[in-house]
Design a protein around this motif. Structure first.
Motif, PDB file in Angstrom:
ATOM      1  N   SER A 205     -20.500 -32.564 -26.748  1.00  0.00           N
ATOM      2  CA  SER A 205     -21.688 -33.118 -27.387  1.00  0.00           C
ATOM      3  C   SER A 205     -21.533 -34.621 -27.507  1.00  0.00           C
ATOM      4  CB  SER A 205     -21.895 -32.495 -28.769  1.00  0.00           C
ATOM      5  OG  SER A 205     -23.101 -32.956 -29.362  1.00  0.00           O
TER       6      SER A 205
ATOM      7  N   VAL B  43     -16.084 -34.811 -27.638  1.00  0.00           N
ATOM      8  CA  VAL B  43     -17.135 -35.695 -28.134  1.00  0.00           C
ATOM      9  C   VAL B  43     -16.976 -37.055 -27.470  1.00  0.00           C
ATOM     10  CG1 VAL B  43     -17.412 -34.531 -30.349  1.00  0.00           C
ATOM     11  CG2 VAL B  43     -15.724 -36.351 -30.135  1.00  0.00           C
TER      12      VAL B  43
ATOM     13  N   PHE C 253     -21.890 -35.588 -32.815  1.00  0.00           N
ATOM     14  CA  PHE C 253     -21.420 -34.407 -33.547  1.00  0.00           C
ATOM     15  C   PHE C 253     -21.343 -34.811 -35.020  1.00  0.00           C
ATOM     16  CE2 PHE C 253     -19.197 -30.292 -32.429  1.00  0.00           C
ATOM     17  CZ  PHE C 253     -19.322 -29.750 -33.697  1.00  0.00           C
TER      18      PHE C 253
ATOM     19  N   ALA D  43     -24.985 -28.965 -38.850  1.00  0.00           N
ATOM     20  CA  ALA D  43     -23.768 -29.308 -38.109  1.00  0.00           C
ATOM     21  C   ALA D  43     -22.530 -28.902 -38.902  1.00  0.00           C
ATOM     22  CB  ALA D  43     -23.740 -30.804 -37.803  1.00  0.00           C
TER      23      ALA D  43
END
Length: 474
Positions: free
Chosen positions: A142, A172, A145, A151
Motif C-alpha cells: 500500500s 509500504v 497505510f 486502518a
C-alpha cells in the motif's frame, strides 16, 4: 589558455550533442538541448549533463535488478504455474485483447472472478473477512497505510493473523508513510508483521528521492484471493463516515482465479527490490481451478525494463476502441501520444467520456489540466467535472467488454516515474458495472465546454499555462 578552453568546449560540446541525438526520444527536446549546448560555451554542456540526462530509468534498473529472471521468485517466466492451462488463444480474439499481450509478453489468463468494490465501505469488510480466514500467508502492498479508524482495525486483524501462525508481510512506500502516519509502521511491527519500506527517505545516508515510488495497492491472501485498485489502507476512503474530514471516493477489485498468482508475483518482485530477499514460502495455488468467466492480464509498469508498459497499452486499446471509451481519473495530464489516440477515437465516431474531479487534492495539477483540455473538447471529447467528494478512482472501460483498473493515474508521474499496476479485465457483465459507475459520475458532473475554457480571465490562463509547462514533474 584561450585555445585550451575552446578545445575543451568543443570536445565536451561534441560529446553532449551526440548524446542528445542518440538518447533523446523527442526531437523537439533534442533540438532544444542541442541549441543550449552550442550557444552557451561550457555552461550549455554542463546544464545538459546535469538536467538533460534522464537518470530515473537507469537508477530504477539498478534498484530493481534489470533483467531479473522470474526464477528468483520460484519459477521461470515460461513456467509460471496458474497460467499454462488457463490462457486464451489471443490470435482468434479481437485486436483489443492482443495489445497487452504484445506489450507485456504475458498471456491472457481466463477463468477469474472479479468483484467491484466501490469505496471503503465495500472494500474494508471484504479485506477483513479475507484476513480473518487466512491460514498461510498475507501480502499487502500500500502506498499509504494509516493507523486510525478502519486502518487500525486492519492492523489489529493482521496481528491476530500473526498470532494464528500466518506469515504476514506488508510493503509500504518510503515516501507514502509520511503522507499517512509512521505510527502505523510501529504498530504493525509490534504486532509481529514483517514490514518493509520501499525506498525509505533518510538523512544518513542521504535519500530524498521523490521518484521511483511504489504506488501499487495489492493484497494477496493464501494465494487464493487478491485485492487491487486505488484504495489505500486509510480511513479517508470511508466516504460515508461522519468524522471523515477528507472523504475520498475510489474503486477496488476483489479477484479469485489464476490472476491471483500474477498479482502475488508482482508483490514478490517488489519485495525483492526492497529487501533483495526472495519469497520462497508462498503458497502456489492450483492452475486448474476456474473461479469465474473474466479473462485478465496483469500489467507490471515501472521506470525499469517495464517502462511505458501501461502507456503503450493505453494507446493501443484506445486505438482499438470502436463504440465507446470511458475514462475516470483523479489526475489527467496525458502525453502527446495519448492525446492523439483519444482525439483519433473521437474522430472515428467513438463516444468518449472523461471524468475528472471538480477539485482534486492537488490544485496545481487541476490548473495544468485545464490548460490542455481544449485539445480534446475541440474534437468532440466529452469531459465532465465530478463534484465532491474527491474521486480518486482510476478506471477505463471500452466497448462494453473491456475494463482496466489499478493504481495508475493518467499523468507523467504514474506512467513514467512510479511503479504502478494495471489489470486488464475482459467481461461484458463487469464492463457494464464499471460503465454504470462512470455513467453515474457523468450524470452528476458538470460538462466542461470550450466557452468555459476560453472565458478564463487572463491571469488564470497564465497561471494554468505556467503549471502546464511543468506537467512532466507534477
Amino acid at each position: 589558455m584561450h585555445w585550451f578552453l575552446i578545445s575543451v568546449h568543443l570536445v565536451i560540446m561534441a560529446i553532449a550533442v551526440v548524446h542528445a541525438l542518440v538518447y533523446k526520444r523527442d526531437h523537439r527536446a533534442a533540438l532544444g538541448w542541442i541549441g543550449v549546448i552550442v550557444v552557451f560555451p561550457i555552461a550549455g554542456p554542463l546544464l545538459y549533463f546535469i538536467f538533460g540526462i534522464n537518470r530515473v530509468r537507469s537508477a530504477a534498473r539498478r534498484f530493481s535488478g534489470h533483467y531479473l529472471p522470474y526464477f528468483h521468485f520460484g519459477y521461470k517466466r515460461s513456467e509460471r504455474p496458474g497460467l499454462a492451462s488457463n490462457v486464451a488463444d489471443e490470435e482468434i480474439l479481437p485486436s483489443i485483447t492482443q495489445v497487452g499481450g504484445k506489450v507485456t509478453h504475458q498471456p491472457l489468463a481466463i477463468g477469474n472472478r472479479i468483484e467491484v468494490l466501490i469505496n471503503g465501505e465495500a472494500f474494508f469488510p471484504r479485506l477483513l473477512e479475507a484476513i480473518a480466514s487466512a491460514n498461510e500467508s498475507i501480502l499487502i502492498s500500500s502506498y499509504l497505510f494509516s493507523h486510525k479508524g478502519i486502518a487500525g482495525e486492519v492492523i489489529q486483524a493482521l496481528g491476530e493473523a500473526v498470532s494464528r501462525g500466518v506469515r504476514v508481510r506488508v510493503l509500504v512506500d518510503g515516501a507514502g508513510v509520511f503522507y499517512s502516519a509512521r505510527m502505523a509502521v510501529s504498530s504493525l511491527r509490534k504486532a509481529g508483521v514483517e514490514l518493509v519500506e520501499f525506498m525509505p527517505l533518510s538523512l544518513f545516508p542521504p535519500s530524498f528521492g521523490v521518484n521511483l515510488r511504489n504506488h501499487r495497492k495489492i493484497t494477496v491472501v493464501d494465494g487464493r484471493v487478491a485485492f487491487f485498485g486505488g484504495i489505500n489502507i486509510d480511513p479517508r476512503h470511508m466516504v460515508d463516515a461522519a468524522d471523515n474530514p477528507h472523504p475520498t471516493q475510489d474503486v477496488h477489485f476483489r479477484a479469485s482465479g489464476p490472476v491471483v498468482l500474477s498479482l502475488q508475483q508482482v508483490f514478490a518482485r517488489d519485495w525483492w527490490m526492497a529487501t533483495r530477499k526472495t519469497l520462497d514460502d508462498l503458497p502456489m495455488p492450483s492452475s486448474q481451478d476456474r473461479a469465474g468467466n473474466v479473462s485478465c492480464r496483469v500489467i507490471d509498469d515501472g521506470p525499469d525494463e517495464n517502462l511505458d508498459a501501461l502507456a503503450m497499452t493505453l494507446v493501443g486499446i484506445i486505438t482499438a476502441a470502436q463504440h465507446s471509451l470511458m475514462i475516470m481519473t483523479p489526475y489527467f495530464l496525458p502525453a502527446r501520444e495519448l492525446i492523439a489516440a483519444i482525439q483519433s477515437a473521437s474522430l472515428r465516431g467513438v463516444r468518449v467520456h472523461i471524468v475528472i474531479p471538480e477539485r482534486s487534492n492537488l490544485p496545481f495539477v487541476d490548473w495544468a489540466t485545464r490548460n490542455m483540455l481544449w485539445e480534446l473538447i475541440l474534437w468532440g471529447v466529452e469531459v465532465y467535472a465530478q463534484p465532491a467528494p474527491f474521486a480518486h478512482s482510476k478506471l477505463l472501460a471500452i466497448d462494453g467488454c473491456y475494463v482496466m483498473g489499478g493504481s495508475a493515474n493518467i499523468d507523467p508521474r504514474s506512467l513514467r516515474l512510479n511503479f504502478e499496476l494495471g489489470v486488464e479485465m475482459f467481461d461484458e457483465d463487469l464492463a457494464r458495472t464499471v460503465e454504470a459507475h462512470i455513467g453515474d459520475a457523468v450524470a452528476v458532473g458538470r460538462r466542461i465546454t470550450l466557452a468555459e475554457l476560453d472565458n478564463r480571465p487572463l491571469p488564470v490562463r497564465i497561471r494554468d499555462a505556467v503549471f502546464w509547462l511543468f506537467s512532466s514533474y507534477l
